[in-house]
Design a protein around this motif. Structure first.
Motif, PDB file in Angstrom:
ATOM      1  N   ALA A 135       0.892  -1.241  -0.150  1.00 41.46           N
ATOM      2  CA  ALA A 135      -0.052   0.150   0.000  1.00 41.46           C
ATOM      3  C   ALA A 135       0.841   1.224   0.043  1.00 41.46           C
ATOM      4  O   ALA A 135       0.449   2.378  -0.300  1.00 41.46           O
ATOM      5  CB  ALA A 135      -0.871   0.002   1.236  1.00 41.46           C
ATOM      6  N   ARG A 136       1.792   1.208   0.447  1.00 41.77           N
ATOM      7  CA  ARG A 136       2.963   2.571   0.603  1.00 41.77           C
ATOM      8  C   ARG A 136       3.936   2.492  -0.604  1.00 41.77           C
ATOM      9  O   ARG A 136       4.285   3.649  -0.675  1.00 41.77           O
ATOM     10  CB  ARG A 136       3.581   2.455   2.039  1.00 41.77           C
ATOM     11  CG  ARG A 136       2.468   2.992   2.892  1.00 41.77           C
ATOM     12  CD  ARG A 136       2.823   2.146   4.482  1.00 41.77           C
ATOM     13  NE  ARG A 136       1.910   2.381   5.511  1.00 41.77           N
ATOM     14  CZ  ARG A 136       0.594   2.042   5.368  1.00 41.77           C
ATOM     15  NH1 ARG A 136       0.406   1.032   4.542  1.00 41.77           N
ATOM     16  NH2 ARG A 136      -0.251   2.277   6.417  1.00 41.77           N
ATOM     17  N   TYR A 137       4.458   1.179  -0.927  1.00 39.20           N
ATOM     18  CA  TYR A 137       5.538   1.448  -2.153  1.00 39.20           C
ATOM     19  C   TYR A 137       4.919   0.892  -3.525  1.00 39.20           C
ATOM     20  O   TYR A 137       5.583   1.195  -4.499  1.00 39.20           O
ATOM     21  CB  TYR A 137       6.442   0.464  -1.534  1.00 39.20           C
ATOM     22  CG  TYR A 137       7.313   0.879  -0.494  1.00 39.20           C
ATOM     23  CD1 TYR A 137       8.397   1.783  -0.636  1.00 39.20           C
ATOM     24  CD2 TYR A 137       6.953   0.612   0.988  1.00 39.20           C
ATOM     25  CE1 TYR A 137       9.119   2.193   0.514  1.00 39.20           C
ATOM     26  CE2 TYR A 137       7.539   0.932   1.863  1.00 39.20           C
ATOM     27  CZ  TYR A 137       8.664   2.051   1.790  1.00 39.20           C
ATOM     28  OH  TYR A 137       9.194   2.259   2.888  1.00 39.20           O
ATOM     29  N   GLY A 138       3.921   0.292  -3.539  1.00 41.95           N
ATOM     30  CA  GLY A 138       3.132   0.071  -4.903  1.00 41.95           C
ATOM     31  C   GLY A 138       3.677  -0.471  -5.790  1.00 41.95           C
ATOM     32  O   GLY A 138       4.904  -0.769  -5.783  1.00 41.95           O
ATOM     33  N   GLY A 139       3.299  -0.735  -6.913  1.00 44.50           N
ATOM     34  CA  GLY A 139       4.137  -1.245  -8.163  1.00 44.50           C
ATOM     35  C   GLY A 139       3.854  -2.778  -8.498  1.00 44.50           C
ATOM     36  O   GLY A 139       4.119  -3.581  -7.410  1.00 44.50           O
ATOM     37  N   THR A 140       3.792  -2.992  -9.702  1.00 38.83           N
ATOM     38  CA  THR A 140       3.588  -4.493  -9.966  1.00 38.83           C
ATOM     39  C   THR A 140       5.063  -5.096 -10.248  1.00 38.83           C
ATOM     40  O   THR A 140       5.217  -6.419 -10.526  1.00 38.83           O
ATOM     41  CB  THR A 140       2.668  -4.708 -11.307  1.00 38.83           C
ATOM     42  OG1 THR A 140       3.331  -3.868 -12.276  1.00 38.83           O
ATOM     43  CG2 THR A 140       1.379  -4.431 -11.060  1.00 38.83           C
ATOM     44  N   SER A 141       5.981  -4.164 -10.286  1.00 33.77           N
ATOM     45  CA  SER A 141       7.509  -4.844 -10.689  1.00 33.77           C
ATOM     46  C   SER A 141       7.953  -5.090  -9.464  1.00 33.77           C
ATOM     47  O   SER A 141       9.048  -5.494  -9.417  1.00 33.77           O
ATOM     48  CB  SER A 141       8.176  -3.768 -11.458  1.00 33.77           C
ATOM     49  OG  SER A 141       8.189  -2.552 -10.631  1.00 33.77           O
ATOM     50  N   LEU A 142       7.340  -5.045  -8.384  1.00 42.09           N
ATOM     51  CA  LEU A 142       7.959  -5.388  -7.065  1.00 42.09           C
ATOM     52  C   LEU A 142       7.912  -6.996  -6.708  1.00 42.09           C
ATOM     53  O   LEU A 142       6.932  -7.887  -7.306  1.00 42.09           O
ATOM     54  CB  LEU A 142       7.211  -4.473  -5.798  1.00 42.09           C
ATOM     55  CG  LEU A 142       7.428  -3.073  -5.889  1.00 42.09           C
ATOM     56  CD1 LEU A 142       6.884  -2.339  -4.874  1.00 42.09           C
ATOM     57  CD2 LEU A 142       8.822  -2.903  -6.036  1.00 42.09           C
ATOM     58  N   ARG A 143       8.757  -7.106  -5.728  1.00 37.94           N
ATOM     59  CA  ARG A 143       8.615  -8.751  -5.302  1.00 37.94           C
ATOM     60  C   ARG A 143       8.690  -8.863  -3.785  1.00 37.94           C
ATOM     61  O   ARG A 143       9.568  -8.148  -3.160  1.00 37.94           O
ATOM     62  CB  ARG A 143      10.008  -9.651  -5.945  1.00 37.94           C
ATOM     63  CG  ARG A 143      10.102 -11.069  -5.457  1.00 37.94           C
ATOM     64  CD  ARG A 143      11.361 -11.583  -6.097  1.00 37.94           C
ATOM     65  NE  ARG A 143      11.879 -12.904  -5.515  1.00 37.94           N
ATOM     66  CZ  ARG A 143      11.603 -14.060  -6.034  1.00 37.94           C
ATOM     67  NH1 ARG A 143      10.939 -13.929  -7.462  1.00 37.94           N
ATOM     68  NH2 ARG A 143      11.905 -15.129  -5.543  1.00 37.94           N
ATOM     69  N   LEU A 144       7.709  -9.695  -3.252  1.00 31.03           N
ATOM     70  CA  LEU A 144       7.962  -9.882  -1.772  1.00 31.03           C
ATOM     71  C   LEU A 144       9.097 -10.715  -1.712  1.00 31.03           C
ATOM     72  O   LEU A 144       9.327 -11.901  -2.258  1.00 31.03           O
ATOM     73  CB  LEU A 144       6.617 -10.522  -1.256  1.00 31.03           C
ATOM     74  CG  LEU A 144       6.732 -11.044   0.090  1.00 31.03           C
ATOM     75  CD1 LEU A 144       6.605  -9.779   0.837  1.00 31.03           C
ATOM     76  CD2 LEU A 144       5.593 -12.023   0.256  1.00 31.03           C
ATOM     77  N   THR A 145       9.938 -10.421  -0.545  1.00 28.22           N
ATOM     78  CA  THR A 145      10.887 -11.187  -0.170  1.00 28.22           C
ATOM     79  C   THR A 145      11.205 -11.304   1.175  1.00 28.22           C
ATOM     80  O   THR A 145      11.166 -10.663   2.136  1.00 28.22           O
ATOM     81  CB  THR A 145      12.304 -10.313  -0.507  1.00 28.22           C
ATOM     82  OG1 THR A 145      12.188 -10.193  -2.287  1.00 28.22           O
ATOM     83  CG2 THR A 145      13.680 -10.871  -0.148  1.00 28.22           C
ATOM     84  N   HIS A 146      11.312 -12.566   1.617  1.00 25.32           N
ATOM     85  CA  HIS A 146      11.627 -12.943   2.869  1.00 25.32           C
ATOM     86  C   HIS A 146      13.126 -12.673   3.283  1.00 25.32           C
ATOM     87  O   HIS A 146      14.028 -12.458   2.514  1.00 25.32           O
ATOM     88  CB  HIS A 146      11.172 -14.642   3.330  1.00 25.32           C
ATOM     89  CG  HIS A 146       9.985 -14.790   2.893  1.00 25.32           C
ATOM     90  ND1 HIS A 146       9.436 -15.339   1.656  1.00 25.32           N
ATOM     91  CD2 HIS A 146       8.608 -14.487   3.555  1.00 25.32           C
ATOM     92  CE1 HIS A 146       8.110 -15.602   1.480  1.00 25.32           C
ATOM     93  NE2 HIS A 146       7.661 -15.102   2.689  1.00 25.32           N
ATOM     94  N   GLN A 147      13.439 -12.626   4.510  1.00 24.59           N
ATOM     95  CA  GLN A 147      14.837 -12.374   5.227  1.00 24.59           C
ATOM     96  C   GLN A 147      15.906 -13.278   4.730  1.00 24.59           C
ATOM     97  O   GLN A 147      16.652 -12.745   3.784  1.00 24.59           O
ATOM     98  CB  GLN A 147      14.917 -12.456   6.508  1.00 24.59           C
ATOM     99  CG  GLN A 147      16.244 -11.845   7.066  1.00 24.59           C
ATOM    100  CD  GLN A 147      16.087 -11.735   8.697  1.00 24.59           C
ATOM    101  OE1 GLN A 147      15.406 -12.557   9.194  1.00 24.59           O
ATOM    102  NE2 GLN A 147      16.899 -10.865   9.341  1.00 24.59           N
ATOM    103  N   PRO A 148      15.727 -14.647   4.510  1.00 24.70           N
ATOM    104  CA  PRO A 148      16.608 -15.339   3.677  1.00 24.70           C
ATOM    105  C   PRO A 148      16.806 -15.307   2.273  1.00 24.70           C
ATOM    106  O   PRO A 148      17.928 -15.426   1.560  1.00 24.70           O
ATOM    107  CB  PRO A 148      16.500 -16.752   4.248  1.00 24.70           C
ATOM    108  CG  PRO A 148      15.671 -16.642   5.344  1.00 24.70           C
ATOM    109  CD  PRO A 148      14.697 -15.462   4.976  1.00 24.70           C
ATOM    110  N   ASP A 149      15.601 -14.892   1.751  1.00 25.42           N
ATOM    111  CA  ASP A 149      15.797 -14.772   0.311  1.00 25.42           C
ATOM    112  C   ASP A 149      16.633 -13.884  -0.305  1.00 25.42           C
ATOM    113  O   ASP A 149      17.368 -13.951  -1.233  1.00 25.42           O
ATOM    114  CB  ASP A 149      14.260 -14.380  -0.392  1.00 25.42           C
ATOM    115  CG  ASP A 149      13.258 -15.502   0.319  1.00 25.42           C
ATOM    116  OD1 ASP A 149      13.552 -16.639   0.367  1.00 25.42           O
ATOM    117  OD2 ASP A 149      11.940 -15.082  -0.171  1.00 25.42           O
TER     118      ASP A 149
END
Length: 490
Positions: A135-149
């Motif tokens: 909601a704050r950074y938006g955009g479809t070019s983003l990827r959700l990343t977990h800490q070890p990823d």
């Protein structure tokens, strides 16, 4: 089979430090290293700069390899992180947001939205925080990343799939092995945001030359998918066969067990990770723990306090030692607060009451798991910072009425070394690999007279929690019925 001559590198991305441990298949520690981490806390906000994780890993891995003998090859490595810590990256793996840490509490509205959509998530889990970040950074070019990823992407030079252990708190359906796409679409999450998911122990790639130069880890070293820090600690305890349980006592208390099938909990305070072999790792996290000792006695030396506390068994006071408001396991009660009933006869008595209170809640966790039908007939292991106290270990075994084991090495990095060895073996069971690597230091036997002496104050705590409306009456009744039985009884 596991290469007996290799060293296996485990990496633990903790809250306060990054830890690296190089271990042989028989549990011999060849080298270790660590580097500190700092974060930003402000009320419910808890962030870290993800770029510092990489810098800390470079320091920790170089130290671990520098102290190791010169000959053994590094057979592989795996990385664990804090469960529920997430950030957004671009598709080249560059962070575009801070990392919201495992206990960041800003996504309460998003958590409520996810639950209304049918997902059993808690507010501090990764999915609500992912919604908050999007909601704050938006955009479809983003990827959700977990800490070890993030660390794995730097090690291999490619964006990796997530391991299913970290993906659990992001909403991944472990039983169906898929993201709940329809629900995520309803929540407005683009498909491209979520990574692919693989089982822990899956080969993700090899250390690339640039990462080798930065970390000291040889280029070409296999990198295997890891698990959360709680699961890593469980592997390090050896509690992987059905019916086995591990209590991790640090600032708070976490119980992790092993079962052939998921443990179903209608209240969702118990959740199930999936082991690499497809069996299940049920568990839950309480908000009681050693942090209550530090809050009441900030300058105390625990070793010096334990001796005088022995005179108060049971204590003249009864404590429910929450570290912070709100309870998560063995019941959910956001309104729960710590309390002490009765008047302690000085500091030693209060210290005793706090130690015993943690043990009583630990017993209640096991009683609740029994209420749900979880298997409890295997060995029980104590790990975490609290397990450094021989007195507290014996006290907890007495309260639980069951034997307990304390391993020599209890840190999550050891669990990741075992997972890397498992991933490279291709055929060995993880339980077999872990049992060869884990060395048990102490076996504690409960003292029947002490177990009997603690039954009455335990029952009073159960009643106090029920009377406050936090503990459901059927669970309290079940705990009362088990007062005369040890907690491993069926």
């Amino acid at each position: 089979m596991v290469d007996e001559g290799a060293g296996w590198l485990g990496v633990d991305l903790g809250t306060q430090s990054v830890r690296a441990l190089l271990v042989t298949a028989d549990g011999t520690v060849l080298g270790s290293g660590s580097a500190p981490l700092t974060g930003r806390r402000d009320g419910v906000r808890h962030e870290q700069d993800p770029l510092r994780w990489w810098a800390a890993l470079c320091t920790a891995s170089r130290a671990a390899l520098a102290t190791a003998p010169p000959r053994p090859p590094v057979g592989g490595l795996a990385v664990c992180g804090t469960s529920g810590t997430v950030l957004l990256t671009d598709h080249s793996g560059r962070p575009v947001s801070p990392a919201l840490m495992y206990d960041d509490g800003r996504a309460t509205g998003e958590g409520a939205r996810a639950r209304r959509a049918g997902l059993a998530v808690q507010d501090t889990w990764a999915l609500p925080k992912a919604l908050w970040l999007l909601a704050r950074y938006g955009g479809t070019s983003l990827r959700l990343t977990h800490q070890p990823d993030l660390i794995v992407s730097r090690l291999t030079g490619e964006s990796p799939p997530a391991d299913s252990s970290h993906a659990l708190k992001t909403g991944y359906d472990l039983e169906r092995d898929r993201w709940p796409e329809a629900v995520l679409a309803e929540l407005g999450v683009p498909d491209s945001v979520f990574p692919g998911v693989v089982r822990p122990g899956t080969l993700l790639g090899e250390v690339c030359p640039a990462a080798a130069d930065a970390t000291g880890i040889p280029a070409g070293t296999p990198v295997f998918a890891g698990m959360t820090d709680g699961c890593a600690s469980q592997i390090a305890s050896g509690a992987l066969r059905p019916g086995s349980w591990n209590s991790v006592l640090g600032t708070t208390l976490v119980l992790k067990g092993a079962a052939r099938d998921p443990v179903r909990d209608p209240t969702d305070v118990v959740y199930n990770h999936r082991a690499p072999d497809g069996t299940w790792l049920p568990g839950g996290a309480s908000s009681v723990g050693a942090g209550a000792l530090a809050a009441h006695f900030p300058e105390a030396d625990p070793a010096e306090m334990d001796g005088p506390a022995m005179a108060f068994e049971p204590s003249g006071a009864l404590a429910y030692p929450l570290v912070s408001p709100g309870e998560r396991f063995p019941f959910r009660a956001p309104e729960a607060t710590a309390f002490v009933l009765g008047d302690p006869a000085g500091g030693a008595d209060l210290w005793a009451a706090l130690l015993q209170g943690v043990g009583f809640v630990e017993r209640l966790c096991l009683d609740y798991l029994h209420h749900l039908g979880a298997p409890l007939d295997g060995p029980h292991t104590f790990t975490g910072g609290g397990a450094r106290s021989p007195y507290w270990n014996q006290l907890r075994a007495d309260i639980l009425g069951r034997p307990a084991r304390v391993p020599e090495q209890t840190e999550p990095a050891l669990g990741m070394a075992a997972l890397a060895a498992y991933g490279a073996s291709g055929s060995d069971a993880l339980a077999d690999v872990a049992e060869r690597m884990v060395r048990v230091r102490t076996v504690l036997e409960p003292r029947p007279d002490r177990t009997a002496a603690f039954a009455e104050p335990y029952a009073r705590l159960v009643d106090a929690l029920r009377e406050r409306g936090w503990l459901p009456a059927p669970v309290a009744a079940h705990a009362h019925r088990r007062l005369s039985r040890d907690t491993s009884a069926s």
